[in-house]
Write a protein that holds these residues in place. Structure first.
Motif, PDB file in Angstrom:
ATOM      1  N   ALA A 401     -19.918  -2.959 -12.483  1.00 19.76           N
ATOM      2  CA  ALA A 401     -19.691  -2.720 -11.049  1.00 19.76           C
ATOM      3  C   ALA A 401     -18.722  -1.563 -10.831  1.00 19.76           C
ATOM      4  N   LEU A 402     -17.646  -1.536 -11.592  1.00 18.03           N
ATOM      5  CA  LEU A 402     -16.671  -0.456 -11.446  1.00 18.03           C
ATOM      6  C   LEU A 402     -17.283   0.900 -11.791  1.00 18.03           C
ATOM      7  N   LEU A 403     -18.080   0.925 -12.841  1.00 18.73           N
ATOM      8  CA  LEU A 403     -18.686   2.188 -13.260  1.00 18.73           C
ATOM      9  C   LEU A 403     -19.725   2.679 -12.266  1.00 18.73           C
ATOM     10  N   GLN A 404     -20.291   1.768 -11.508  1.00 22.03           N
ATOM     11  CA  GLN A 404     -21.285   2.186 -10.529  1.00 22.03           C
ATOM     12  C   GLN A 404     -20.633   2.858  -9.316  1.00 22.03           C
ATOM     13  N   TYR A 405     -19.459   2.390  -8.918  1.00 22.99           N
ATOM     14  CA  TYR A 405     -18.880   2.850  -7.661  1.00 22.99           C
ATOM     15  C   TYR A 405     -17.693   3.795  -7.819  1.00 22.99           C
ATOM     16  N   LEU A 406     -17.047   3.797  -8.962  1.00 29.62           N
ATOM     17  CA  LEU A 406     -15.831   4.586  -9.129  1.00 29.62           C
ATOM     18  C   LEU A 406     -15.938   5.512 -10.331  1.00 29.62           C
ATOM     19  N   SER A 407     -15.164   6.567 -10.308  1.00 26.22           N
ATOM     20  CA  SER A 407     -15.097   7.504 -11.420  1.00 26.22           C
ATOM     21  C   SER A 407     -13.762   7.341 -12.146  1.00 26.22           C
ATOM     22  N   PHE A 408     -13.821   7.388 -13.468  1.00 21.81           N
ATOM     23  CA  PHE A 408     -12.620   7.265 -14.284  1.00 21.81           C
ATOM     24  C   PHE A 408     -12.592   8.411 -15.287  1.00 21.81           C
ATOM     25  N   GLU A 409     -11.399   8.915 -15.536  1.00 22.07           N
ATOM     26  CA  GLU A 409     -11.255  10.057 -16.433  1.00 22.07           C
ATOM     27  C   GLU A 409     -11.359   9.672 -17.901  1.00 22.07           C
ATOM     28  N   SER A 410     -11.073   8.414 -18.196  1.00 22.96           N
ATOM     29  CA  SER A 410     -11.079   7.981 -19.593  1.00 22.96           C
ATOM     30  C   SER A 410     -11.152   6.460 -19.626  1.00 22.96           C
ATOM     31  N   TRP A 411     -11.321   5.921 -20.836  1.00 22.70           N
ATOM     32  CA  TRP A 411     -11.306   4.462 -20.981  1.00 22.70           C
ATOM     33  C   TRP A 411      -9.925   3.900 -20.664  1.00 22.70           C
ATOM     34  N   ASP A 412      -8.889   4.616 -21.050  1.00 21.39           N
ATOM     35  CA  ASP A 412      -7.533   4.158 -20.715  1.00 21.39           C
ATOM     36  C   ASP A 412      -7.375   4.011 -19.201  1.00 21.39           C
ATOM     37  N   HIS A 413      -7.861   5.012 -18.472  1.00 25.59           N
ATOM     38  CA  HIS A 413      -7.789   4.979 -17.006  1.00 25.59           C
ATOM     39  C   HIS A 413      -8.528   3.757 -16.467  1.00 25.59           C
ATOM     40  N   LEU A 414      -9.729   3.503 -16.987  1.00 25.36           N
ATOM     41  CA  LEU A 414     -10.531   2.363 -16.527  1.00 25.36           C
ATOM     42  C   LEU A 414      -9.820   1.040 -16.814  1.00 25.36           C
ATOM     43  N   LEU A 415      -9.338   0.861 -18.039  1.00 26.90           N
ATOM     44  CA  LEU A 415      -8.708  -0.407 -18.411  1.00 26.90           C
ATOM     45  C   LEU A 415      -7.402  -0.635 -17.656  1.00 26.90           C
ATOM     46  N   GLU A 416      -6.646   0.437 -17.458  1.00 23.98           N
ATOM     47  CA  GLU A 416      -5.403   0.298 -16.694  1.00 23.98           C
ATOM     48  C   GLU A 416      -5.686  -0.063 -15.239  1.00 23.98           C
ATOM     49  N   PHE A 417      -6.764   0.489 -14.687  1.00 26.16           N
ATOM     50  CA  PHE A 417      -7.166   0.137 -13.322  1.00 26.16           C
ATOM     51  C   PHE A 417      -7.529  -1.349 -13.243  1.00 26.16           C
ATOM     52  N   MET A 418      -8.319  -1.839 -14.200  1.00 23.39           N
ATOM     53  CA  MET A 418      -8.704  -3.254 -14.213  1.00 23.39           C
ATOM     54  C   MET A 418      -7.472  -4.141 -14.343  1.00 23.39           C
ATOM     55  N   LEU A 419      -6.562  -3.756 -15.234  1.00 23.28           N
ATOM     56  CA  LEU A 419      -5.345  -4.545 -15.437  1.00 23.28           C
ATOM     57  C   LEU A 419      -4.522  -4.601 -14.157  1.00 23.28           C
ATOM     58  N   ASP A 420      -4.433  -3.483 -13.464  1.00 24.14           N
ATOM     59  CA  ASP A 420      -3.676  -3.389 -12.218  1.00 24.14           C
ATOM     60  C   ASP A 420      -4.272  -4.294 -11.146  1.00 24.14           C
ATOM     61  N   GLU A 421      -5.594  -4.193 -10.960  1.00 24.22           N
ATOM     62  CA  GLU A 421      -6.258  -4.954  -9.904  1.00 24.22           C
ATOM     63  C   GLU A 421      -6.265  -6.451 -10.196  1.00 24.22           C
ATOM     64  N   LEU A 422      -6.239  -6.806 -11.474  1.00 24.26           N
ATOM     65  CA  LEU A 422      -6.173  -8.226 -11.842  1.00 24.26           C
ATOM     66  C   LEU A 422      -4.745  -8.751 -11.842  1.00 24.26           C
ATOM     67  N   GLU A 423      -3.806  -7.859 -11.488  1.00 24.53           N
ATOM     68  CA  GLU A 423      -2.383  -8.196 -11.440  1.00 24.53           C
ATOM     69  C   GLU A 423      -1.898  -8.748 -12.776  1.00 24.53           C
ATOM     70  N   GLY A 424      -2.396  -8.096 -13.814  1.00 23.43           N
ATOM     71  CA  GLY A 424      -2.007  -8.500 -15.146  1.00 23.43           C
ATOM     72  C   GLY A 424      -0.872  -7.661 -15.679  1.00 23.43           C
ATOM     73  N   LYS A 425      -0.284  -8.106 -16.765  1.00 25.84           N
ATOM     74  CA  LYS A 425       0.811  -7.408 -17.401  1.00 25.84           C
ATOM     75  C   LYS A 425       0.649  -7.504 -18.899  1.00 25.84           C
ATOM     76  N   ILE A 426       0.783  -6.365 -19.550  1.00 31.33           N
ATOM     77  CA  ILE A 426       0.681  -6.361 -21.006  1.00 31.33           C
ATOM     78  C   ILE A 426       1.874  -7.121 -21.571  1.00 31.33           C
ATOM     79  N   PRO A 427       1.633  -8.113 -22.430  1.00 26.54           N
ATOM     80  CA  PRO A 427       2.754  -8.905 -22.955  1.00 26.54           C
ATOM     81  C   PRO A 427       3.680  -8.057 -23.805  1.00 26.54           C
ATOM     82  N   ASP A 428       4.941  -8.368 -23.738  1.00 25.56           N
ATOM     83  CA  ASP A 428       5.948  -7.660 -24.528  1.00 25.56           C
ATOM     84  C   ASP A 428       5.977  -8.262 -25.950  1.00 25.56           C
ATOM     85  N   THR A 429       5.477  -7.467 -26.921  1.00 24.07           N
ATOM     86  CA  THR A 429       5.445  -7.965 -28.286  1.00 24.07           C
ATOM     87  C   THR A 429       6.629  -7.474 -29.108  1.00 24.07           C
ATOM     88  N   GLY A 430       7.533  -6.752 -28.459  1.00 22.60           N
ATOM     89  CA  GLY A 430       8.697  -6.270 -29.163  1.00 22.60           C
ATOM     90  C   GLY A 430       8.411  -4.993 -29.937  1.00 22.60           C
TER      91      GLY A 430
END
Length: 430
Positions: A401-430
Motif C-alpha cells: 500500500a505504501l509503495l503504491q501511494y508514496l515515493s521513498f528515496e531508499s529502503w531506510d527511508h521507507l522503514l523509518e517512515f513505517m516505524l514513525d507511523e506505527l509509533e514504534g521505537k528501536i530498542p536500546d541494545t547498548g
C-alpha cells in the motif's frame, strides 16, 4: 544487500546477439523480477501498475536500483536464457554470512550439529504448458502432466521459528540419460554440489523415508554428514525384522517419560537399537534405529514415527535425536507452506518460458524469502517494524500500500517512515 544482488545479477548470461535490441541491461530484468517477489506482488502486471509514478522516477528505481524497467514480457524473454544455477552462489553467500557472524549458533543441537532438512515440492504443473526443464508424468488415462519439482534444502532447529533456505536443486531431465529424473537423484546432485561446503559446518541431514536409501546415505556419510532419516516398515522390511528379533530377545532398549504440552500430559515411549542393516545384502550399511510413540491421557496414540541415523543411540541421547528428527516437518510448515500459501505464490505461473524461466523465477522467490529472513536478523529497524505488526501478511499489505501511494528515496527511508507511523521505537541494545 541490494548492491550484492545487483552484482550477482550483472553476471547473468545475456543470450542476445547485440545490435539495437539491447535497450535494457540483464541485471535490470533480474532486479525487476526479484522486486516482484520481494514485495509479494501477485503478478508482474499488477506490480508494475503499483510501482509506476508520475514524478519522473519509478519506485523500483529508487528502492531496487533498476536503471530502466523492462515490460513484463521483456523481463520474461531476457531471463528465459538464464539458468537457475546462476543464482545459487548468491544464496550460498548469504547463508555463509549468517554462519560466519554467528546467527546460526542458536540452531545448533546434538552436540553442536546444524540440521539441514531435504524435501521436494512442486512449483508448477500443467497439462498444456511445458519446457525442456519439465518432468513428464504419464497419467493412467494416457495424458501427460508437465511438472517442475524443486528440492528445497533448509536449515532448521527445534524451537526456532525461522528457517534458512539454501540453494535448491530442480528435478529435471539430465543430459545423457533417457530416464526421468527424480527427487532422489536431485538430492545426490545437491550433495555433490554443496556437500564439501556444508559438511564442514557439522551438519545432520534430515529427510523423509525416500532419503533413507543406502546409496544416498553412503554418499552423505562419505562427505562427512550425519544422517537422520524417517524409516518406515513398508520400505525397510529387513531392518524391521532385526528390530523384531532384538525385541524378542530383550535386547531392544526402551525409555519412557511424561511431558506436558500446555493442554494435557503426554506419555512418550522410545524404542531404540544400534547397528542394524539398512537392506538385505552383504554390504548393507549399518545404522542406528529409534522409534517414538506418543499417547495422551486416555491412551490414544497421537504420534508415531521412526528414524534411521548415524548418531549413536543411548538413554541420554535418544530424546534429543528423536526431537531433531521431528524437526524435519519445519521444511513443510515453515518453508514450503510459506512459499506456497503465505504470499510468495511459489506455485503461481509468473512465466514459464521456453528454456530456464520457470526454474529461475522459483529460485528468485526462494532468494526473496531468504533476504527477508536475513533482514529480520541483521536490520534492527526492519525487525522492529515486523514486530509492531501482527503478522507477515499484514507487513506485506502495508508495504504494498505504501509503495503504491508514496515515493521513498531508499529502503531506510521507507522503514523509518513505517516505524514513525506505527509509533514504534528501536530498542536500546547498548
Amino acid at each position: 544487500m541490494v548492491e550484492r544482488i545487483r552484482r550477482a545479477f550483472s553476471a547473468f548470461p545475456d543470450g542476445r546477439k547485440g545490435g539495437n535490441n539491447q535497450k535494457y541491461v540483464i541485471e535490470d530484468a533480474g532486479l525487476s523480477a526479484f522486486s516482484v517477489f520481494f514485495t509479494q506482488s501477485p503478478s508482474f502486471r499488477d506490480y508494475q501498475r503499483r510501482m509506476q509514478t508520475q514524478r519522473g522516477r519509478s519506485r523500483t528505481q529508487s528502492l531496487f536500483g533498476v536503471h530502466q524497467i523492462p515490460s513484463d514480457n521483456q523481463i520474461r524473454n531476457l531471463l528465459d536464457m538464464v539458468p537457475a544455477e546462476t543464482v545459487y552462489p548468491l544464496l550460498a553467500d548469504i547463508g555463509e554470512q549468517l554462519y560466519r557472524y554467528g546467527h546460526l549458533t542458536p540452531f545448533r543441537v546434538l552436540d553442536g550439529q546444524l540440521l539441514i532438512a531435504l524435501d521436494g515440492t512442486d512449483c508448477f504443473a500443467s497439462e498444456k504448458v511445458s519446457c525442456p526443464c519439465c518432468t513428464q508424468q504419464e497419467r493412467r488415462d494416457g495424458s501427460i502432466l508437465y511438472r517442475h519439482i524443486a528440492l528445497t534444502p533448509v536449515i532448521v532447529a527445534p524451537g526456532q521459528s525461522r528457517v534458512v533456505p539454501l540453494a535448491p536443486e530442480f528435478v529435471q531431465p539430465q543430459d545423457g540419460t533417457e530416464k526421468q529424473d527424480c527427487e532422489l537423484n536431485a538430492a545426490k546432485r545437491w550433495l555433490a554440489a554443496w556437500g564439501d561446503r556444508y559438511a564442514a559446518w557439522g551438519v545432520t541431514l534430515l529427510g523423509d523415508d525416500l532419503y533413507c536409501h543406502q546409496p544416498l546415505c553412503e554418499d552423505a556419510l562419505a562427505r562427512g554428514f550425519h544422517v537422520l532419516f524417517v524409516c518406515k516398515p513398508d520400505s525397510h522390511g529387513v531392518l524391521y525384522e532385526w528390530v523384531s528379533d532384538f525385541e524378542r530377545t530383550g535386547d531392544l532398549q526402551t525409555l519412557e517419560r511424561t511431558t506436558w504440552n500446555g493442554r494435557q500430559r503426554l506419555t512418550e515411549r522410545y524404542r531404540f537399537i544400534n547397528q542394524v542393516p539398512l537392506r538385505n545384502h552383504d554390504d548393507a550399511l549399518l545404522l542406528n534405529w529409534c522409534e517414538l510413540t506418543v499417547t495422551d491421557t486416555k491412551g490414544k496414540e497421537v504420534f508415531r514415527n521412526a528414524w534411521a541415523t548415524s548418531h549413536y543411540l543411548h538413554a541420554d541421547t535418544v530424546v534429543a535425536i528423536a526431537t531433531a528428527g521431528r524437526t524435519r516437518s519445519k521444511i513443510e510448515n515453515e518453508n514450503n507452506n510459506v512459499l506456497k500459501n503465505q504470499g510468495y505464490h511459489f506455485e503461481h505461473n509468473f512465466g514459464h518460458g521456453k528454456q530456464h524461466l520457470a526454474n529461475l523465477l522459483a529460485t528468485l522467490i526462494v532468494l526473496a524469502y531468504l533476504v527477508h529472513t536475513t533482514l529480520d536478523w541483521i536490520d534492527v529497524c526492519y525487525r522492529t517494524v515486523r514486530g509492531l505488526l501482527p503478522s507477515r501478511r499484514t507487513f506485506f499489505e502495508h508495504l504494498r500500500a505504501l509503495l503504491q501511494y508514496l515515493s521513498f528515496e531508499s529502503w531506510d527511508h521507507l522503514l523509518e517512515f513505517m516505524l514513525d507511523e506505527l509509533e514504534g521505537k528501536i530498542p536500546d541494545t547498548g
